[in-house]
Design a protein around this motif. Sequence first.
Motif: not given
Length: 389
Positions: A100-127
């Motif tokens: 699904e990540v590969q599909t989003a990057k290929k067709h929906l303009g999602v970038t690794d930087a965007e996902l990495d930033r969101l992932g760090r913030n998810v971990l912070d939110a769950l702290a």
Amino acid sequence: MHPNKLRAFWAARQGLLECDTHLSPETVLEQTGWARSVGGVGPYLTLFTRAGLTRPAIDRAVAQLQIHELPSARGCTYVVPRSDFALALRCSQGFGDAAEVQTAKKHLGVTDAELDRLGRNVLDALAGGALDPAALKDRLGDLVRNLGPEGKKRGVTTTLPLVLGSLQTAGEIRRQPIGGRLDQQRYAYARWADSPLPEFTLDAAAADVELARHFFRWSGPASLAHFQAFSGLGVKASKAAVAPLGLLPVSADSPLLALPEDLDALRAFVPPETPVYRLVASVDALLLLRRDLALLLDPADVPRVQQIGGLQDLPSHAIVDRGRLVGLWEYDPEREDIAWTSFVRPDAALRAEVERTAAMIREHLGDARSFSLDSPESRKPRIAALRAG
């Protein structure tokens, strides 16, 4: 080898010939295989049929992390024993959410930087503790991007599920059922501070070998194609995974392979002379490890099953006797009983097993959905067909 003997051996390997009430949920899953979880009754029936376990004991095991629902083989979710948490996570990587990540990057303009930033913030939110997706989305605000109509068409509405899936397979967070029940799909997400994955030393190829070892220990004789379907591996990777196991064919002209020690056990095995009925889920490991129902049917029953749903997956839960598929069933919550039909003449033992299972569902579960979207209303035509025979 006579099919009855082979089917009964499969049932024995699956713990379906004796109900050992001394076994814990963790031990059952270690011995007979991970329990496929799709928001239905499958995990509860897996543990009830093999060890007489009911919901209170199973839910306690979930709460104590003795067993847990995790992304596992080919990216699908299974309820897994604690001893296999890390293996299941490793075997999930590269499947499902990764695609699904590969599909989003290929067709929906999602970038690794965007996902990495969101992932760090998810971990912070769950702290501060576990949060469900709605609460997480509120906490993260504009960091979660809506992917619009094109994303909806591709089954990815926002970037949040992409990150949650990746963090799960990496063992950084875990998904816990709200209310502690395995037969629903309402979850909260929590940080996994003591995740076993960082200490897991097997790389992907070695994990594939261990998965193959688990598979043939759980299943007994199976073909390479059966393992390939279970694992999600390609032909070349499947052959590499089973190569160190020293598998032997059941007979010169059989595609079924077995661990050497299982082949000796199979030859010495004597099936029970009297029926041993069990009511299992439509995704029970006896059925799902092979997804080849013809092997579990008497030839006369094959056309009947082909008519109602084909020979890969069943439309209803199954009744088995010493590994043979002998009937179908559904739970009717309006009447609080089981609607069923059998391919064999019903006897007192079969009726007793039907009532034993119905009583457990009435007392502990309230329903027996096949999967999350199954409902009493959608089930009515199947119930009516079963009552009509």
